[in-house]
Design a protein around this motif. Structure first.
Motif, short mmCIF file in Angstrom:
data_model
loop_
_atom_site.label_atom_id
_atom_site.label_comp_id
_atom_site.label_asym_id
_atom_site.label_seq_id
_atom_site.Cartn_x
_atom_site.Cartn_y
_atom_site.Cartn_z
N PHE A 225 6.16 -6.42 7.96
CA PHE A 225 5.17 -5.52 7.37
C PHE A 225 3.86 -6.28 7.16
O PHE A 225 3.86 -7.50 7.01
CB PHE A 225 5.65 -5.00 6.01
CG PHE A 225 6.88 -4.13 6.10
CD1 PHE A 225 6.78 -2.79 6.40
CD2 PHE A 225 8.13 -4.66 5.87
CE1 PHE A 225 7.91 -1.98 6.47
CE2 PHE A 225 9.27 -3.88 5.94
CZ PHE A 225 9.16 -2.53 6.25
N ALA A 226 2.77 -5.53 7.12
CA ALA A 226 1.46 -6.06 6.79
C ALA A 226 0.90 -5.22 5.65
O ALA A 226 0.86 -3.99 5.74
CB ALA A 226 0.52 -6.01 7.99
N ALA A 227 0.51 -5.89 4.56
CA ALA A 227 0.02 -5.18 3.37
C ALA A 227 -1.41 -5.58 3.04
O ALA A 227 -1.75 -6.76 3.08
CB ALA A 227 0.92 -5.49 2.17
N VAL A 228 -2.21 -4.58 2.70
CA VAL A 228 -3.53 -4.81 2.12
C VAL A 228 -3.42 -4.28 0.70
O VAL A 228 -3.06 -3.12 0.48
CB VAL A 228 -4.64 -4.06 2.89
CG1 VAL A 228 -5.98 -4.21 2.19
CG2 VAL A 228 -4.71 -4.56 4.33
N VAL A 229 -3.70 -5.16 -0.27
CA VAL A 229 -3.49 -4.82 -1.67
C VAL A 229 -4.79 -5.07 -2.44
O VAL A 229 -5.37 -6.16 -2.35
CB VAL A 229 -2.35 -5.67 -2.28
CG1 VAL A 229 -2.06 -5.23 -3.70
CG2 VAL A 229 -1.09 -5.57 -1.42
N VAL A 230 -5.23 -4.06 -3.19
CA VAL A 230 -6.47 -4.16 -3.96
C VAL A 230 -6.14 -3.91 -5.42
O VAL A 230 -5.53 -2.91 -5.77
CB VAL A 230 -7.52 -3.13 -3.47
CG1 VAL A 230 -8.81 -3.26 -4.26
CG2 VAL A 230 -7.78 -3.28 -1.98
N SER A 231 -6.56 -4.85 -6.28
CA SER A 231 -6.33 -4.70 -7.72
C SER A 231 -7.30 -5.57 -8.51
O SER A 231 -7.54 -6.73 -8.13
CB SER A 231 -4.90 -5.09 -8.09
OG SER A 231 -4.72 -5.05 -9.49
N PRO A 232 -7.80 -5.06 -9.62
CA PRO A 232 -8.61 -5.91 -10.50
C PRO A 232 -7.77 -7.01 -11.15
O PRO A 232 -8.31 -7.99 -11.66
CB PRO A 232 -9.19 -4.94 -11.54
CG PRO A 232 -8.33 -3.74 -11.48
CD PRO A 232 -7.75 -3.67 -10.10
N ALA A 233 -6.45 -6.88 -11.10
CA ALA A 233 -5.57 -7.92 -11.67
C ALA A 233 -5.72 -9.24 -10.93
O ALA A 233 -5.36 -10.29 -11.46
CB ALA A 233 -4.11 -7.45 -11.62
#
Length: 106
Positions: free
Chosen positions: A36-44
């Motif tokens: 799998f390939a994930a793009v993850v966006v979070s202010p954390a």
């Protein structure tokens, strides 16, 4: 696992997170695991080193990393970094989640 199930795990495991997960290549026919390939966006992710950001993602996927997921390619961003360097494919989801640093009124 499906890409949607992996994205759900990531979004459930990281506060204020939007994730897009895809399969960059087909699973090996001889195995039940998948890449799998994930793009993850979070202010954390703000102020965290890249290794710690990626560890958050692995932690969110949890036991599935050893049971159902063979490999996970990860790109992590804060909302501001995604606005500057991302491909724009998550813009609508980020706006819906209230995470877009870009004011649409401008």
């Amino acid at each position: 696992m499906t890409p949607e199930e992996v994205a759900d795990l990531i979004e459930a495991g990281i506060d204020d997170c939007v994730a897009r997960v895809e399969t960059p290549r087909a699973p090996d026919e001889e195995h039940e695991d998948a890449h799998f390939a994930a793009v993850v966006v979070s202010p954390a992710f703000e102020g965290e080193p890249l290794v710690q950001q990626h560890q958050r993602v692995y932690d969110a996927v949890g036991d599935e990393m050893t049971e159902s997921v063979h490999a996970l390619e990860i790109k992590t961003y804060t909302p501001a970094a995604y606005a500057e360097h991302g491909d724009g494919r998550l813009d609508a989801a980020l706006r819906e989640a209230g995470l877009s640093p870009v004011d649409d009124a401008s």
